[in-house]
Design a protein around this motif. Structure first.
Motif, mmCIF file in Angstrom:
data_model
loop_
_atom_site.group_PDB
_atom_site.id
_atom_site.type_symbol
_atom_site.label_atom_id
_atom_site.label_comp_id
_atom_site.label_asym_id
_atom_site.label_seq_id
_atom_site.Cartn_x
_atom_site.Cartn_y
_atom_site.Cartn_z
ATOM 1 N N UNK A 134 0.818 -1.220 0.000
ATOM 2 C CA UNK A 134 0.000 0.000 0.000
ATOM 3 C C UNK A 134 0.851 1.268 0.000
ATOM 4 N N UNK A 135 1.946 1.293 0.744
ATOM 5 C CA UNK A 135 2.704 2.531 0.951
ATOM 6 C C UNK A 135 4.121 2.505 0.363
ATOM 7 N N UNK A 136 4.528 1.358 -0.167
ATOM 8 C CA UNK A 136 5.885 1.250 -0.682
ATOM 9 C C UNK A 136 6.738 0.392 0.255
ATOM 10 N N UNK A 137 7.490 -0.492 -0.319
ATOM 11 C CA UNK A 137 8.257 -1.444 0.490
ATOM 12 C C UNK A 137 9.259 -0.735 1.394
ATOM 13 N N UNK A 179 -7.153 -2.465 5.518
ATOM 14 C CA UNK A 179 -6.676 -2.995 4.237
ATOM 15 C C UNK A 179 -7.735 -2.837 3.149
ATOM 16 N N UNK A 180 -9.013 -2.947 3.529
ATOM 17 C CA UNK A 180 -10.089 -2.742 2.543
ATOM 18 C C UNK A 180 -10.060 -1.303 2.026
ATOM 19 N N UNK A 181 -9.781 -0.390 2.928
ATOM 20 C CA UNK A 181 -9.688 1.022 2.516
ATOM 21 C C UNK A 181 -8.528 1.214 1.549
ATOM 22 N N UNK A 182 -7.372 0.607 1.850
ATOM 23 C CA UNK A 182 -6.213 0.734 0.966
ATOM 24 C C UNK A 182 -6.482 0.081 -0.385
ATOM 25 N N UNK A 183 -7.198 -1.034 -0.369
ATOM 26 C CA UNK A 183 -7.524 -1.696 -1.637
ATOM 27 C C UNK A 183 -8.470 -0.834 -2.476
ATOM 28 N N UNK A 184 -9.384 -0.142 -1.811
ATOM 29 C CA UNK A 184 -10.308 0.735 -2.564
ATOM 30 C C UNK A 184 -9.541 1.878 -3.220
ATOM 31 N N UNK A 185 -8.438 2.299 -2.585
ATOM 32 C CA UNK A 185 -7.609 3.363 -3.156
ATOM 33 C C UNK A 185 -6.710 2.843 -4.276
ATOM 34 N N UNK A 186 -6.357 1.537 -4.198
ATOM 35 C CA UNK A 186 -5.452 0.946 -5.188
ATOM 36 C C UNK A 186 -6.053 -0.363 -5.724
ATOM 37 N N UNK A 194 -3.976 -3.187 -7.552
ATOM 38 C CA UNK A 194 -2.887 -3.904 -6.881
ATOM 39 C C UNK A 194 -3.407 -5.265 -6.395
ATOM 40 N N UNK A 195 -3.272 -6.240 -7.266
ATOM 41 C CA UNK A 195 -3.874 -7.562 -6.999
ATOM 42 C C UNK A 195 -3.256 -8.238 -5.776
ATOM 43 N N UNK A 196 -1.967 -8.000 -5.546
ATOM 44 C CA UNK A 196 -1.326 -8.644 -4.393
ATOM 45 C C UNK A 196 -1.852 -8.077 -3.084
ATOM 46 N N UNK A 197 -2.238 -6.803 -3.097
ATOM 47 C CA UNK A 197 -2.845 -6.211 -1.911
ATOM 48 C C UNK A 197 -4.206 -6.854 -1.643
ATOM 49 N N UNK A 198 -4.931 -7.128 -2.700
ATOM 50 C CA UNK A 198 -6.223 -7.809 -2.564
ATOM 51 C C UNK A 198 -6.025 -9.214 -1.990
ATOM 52 N N UNK A 199 -4.947 -9.877 -2.404
ATOM 53 C CA UNK A 199 -4.653 -11.223 -1.896
ATOM 54 C C UNK A 199 -4.418 -11.197 -0.386
ATOM 55 N N UNK A 200 -3.700 -10.177 0.078
ATOM 56 C CA UNK A 200 -3.442 -10.068 1.516
ATOM 57 C C UNK A 200 -4.733 -9.771 2.281
ATOM 58 N N UNK A 201 -5.603 -8.955 1.701
ATOM 59 C CA UNK A 201 -6.903 -8.681 2.318
ATOM 60 C C UNK A 201 -7.716 -9.966 2.438
ATOM 61 N N UNK A 202 -7.703 -10.772 1.385
ATOM 62 C CA UNK A 202 -8.421 -12.058 1.421
ATOM 63 C C UNK A 202 -7.867 -12.971 2.507
#
Length: 446
Positions: A327-330, A360-367, A370-378
């Motif tokens: 979400x914010x950069x490694x 994380x849902x909020x960050x996913x809505x912003x990005x 970013x499929x990998x972020x969605x994977x972490x949310x799941x």
């Protein structure tokens, strides 16, 4: 000195080997040769005692031999087919004995002396086999050979030491069910245990039969990178740990298996041991703890008794860090700040996982791309019911799989992933079985 002399005098009445030892020691002491290096003197004395012990063992073994034209064993007649000297490996080195070999009408051969003495794999006396097996479980055979040479007792070859674990494993695997049943029946649950935790995990192990070349060729054909653990397969580890009412670990039973489909044998062993533990102490609180692998939780949920289920907190924290990095950069300052805050929320607040999911849902809505972020949310949504860390901590229940992680290292990695090592299943299982028994406190029991 007087006690030693008294014991020697008693032994001399019936033991030529002790008498000869005394004569050699007397000659050594009467020698006018000054001691230049005490280590050499120690070695000389040790050699005298070792030789005497070998001779005594040879005499005792000889008494077990049968020298008859024919014998009957369990209603079957065996005829003497050979009478010759055989060298056996004792804990103090080679012992040479005259023994008889018998054969029946079906060409099955037996050596009465070996059967009576309980020889292991043909030429190992029981004590020597136990010592060698313990050492080979800890060190590569070449290192064991060097250690034994330094000690100056038994003298097996490196190849003989290499074969021993596989041979022992072959016998163990042929009688796996009764052996493990015996272990399960003798399980000891600590008297002050209130919790039992069951865990599973795995570690990649380099295999000789891991189809390494075929996998690399396929990677090349598919246009993929050829580096990585090609030829490795997953060895599996299981633990059963007991805790007191303060959450302190009291003892752990460890199990290890070479790669196999869905950890089938390991799961069966873990189930049997857990069943016996709960029979012995039915009021134990059962906690099932592992990472988020689906297969582990299918087993825990469907095959084990009801209990508390918890995803290892430290694995969950790794996923949380990865999500904030996405979400914010490694390793960005913002990612580190968010992770530092939310990992404590996850661990310490009753609804911590729900706050993680919301963030994380909020960050996913912003990005959204970013499929990998969605994977972490799941990941957090799927495991939300197994992330009640604050509740577990309030009840002094374990929330981490550190015990199983450590078991993977101590059972497998430390011994079986040294430079250049590759394994086949029989030899590797021999090492894992021995190390499991040793680390569970069962080696040499009975």
């Amino acid at each position: 000195m007087e006690v030693c002399q008294s014991m020697t005098n008693v032994a001399n009445d019936s033991c030529p080997a002790i008498d000869l030892l005394q004569k050699k020691l007397t000659l050594l002491r009467q020698s006018n040769k000054p001691i230049q290096h005490f280590e050499d003197h120690e070695n000389e004395i040790h050699s005298l005692f070792v030789q005497a012990e070998r001779e005594i063992l040879a005499e005792e073994l000889q008494e077990l031999d049968i020298n008859e034209a024919s014998i009957e064993v369990n209603g079957v007649v065996y005829h003497q087919a050979l009478r010759s000297y055989q060298t056996y490996q004792s804990a103090v080195g080679p012992v040479r004995v005259l023994r008889s070999l018998y054969r029946n009408s079906r060409d099955k051969c037996i050596v009465p002396l070996e059967l009576k003495a309980g020889f292991v794999e043909g030429h190992w006396l029981p004590k020597a086999a136990k010592q060698a097996a313990w050492m080979v479980a800890q060190l590569p055979p070449a290192d064991v050979k060097s250690l034994l040479d330094l000690m100056g007792n038994m003298t097996p070859s490196t190849s003989s030491l290499s074969r021993l674990p596989g041979k022992l494993s072959e016998q163990w695997e042929q009688h796996l069910e009764p052996f493990e049943t015996l272990l399960a029946e003798n399980i000891t649950v600590p008297s002050n245990a209130v919790t039992v935790a069951a865990s599973l995990d795995g570690v990649m192990l380099p295999m000789k039969d891991g189809k390494r070349q075929e996998k690399r060729e396929k990677s090349v054909a598919d246009g993929k990178r050829t580096r990585g653990p090609a030829g490795c397969q997953e060895a599996s580890c299981g633990t059963l740990s007991f805790y007191d009412d303060q959450g302190d670990r009291l003892s752990t039973i460890r199990m290890g298996r070479m790669p196999e489909s869905k950890k089938a044998t390991l799961k069966k062993s873990l189930s049997n041991l857990l069943g016996k533990a709960l029979e012995q102490k039915p009021d134990l609180t059962l906690v099932k703890v592992a990472d988020g692998a689906r297969d582990n939780w299918t087993y825990f949920t469907e095959e084990l008794p009801e209990g508390e289920e918890i995803v290892d907190y430290y694995h969950a924290a790794e996923h949380l860090k990865k999500a904030f990095d996405l979400a914010y950069g490694e390793n960005s300052a913002k990612s580190k700040e968010k992770f530092s805050t939310y990992r404590h929320i996850l661990k310490e607040e009753p609804d911590g996982v729900e706050k993680i999911i919301k963030a994380l849902a909020y960050q996913h809505s912003k990005h959204p791309r970013r499929s990998k972020l969605k994977t972490e949310l799941k990941y957090f949504r799927k495991n939300r019911l197994r992330m009640n860390y604050a509740e577990h901590l309030s009840r002094n229940l374990p929330i981490g799989s550190g015990v199983i992680e450590a078991s993977c290292k101590t059972l497998v990695t430390q011994r079986m992933k040294c430079s250049g090592m590759r394994w086949r299943r029989p030899g590797g299982q021999g090492i894992l079985t021995l190390r499991s028994l040793i680390q569970s406190g069962w080696f040499g029991c009975g």
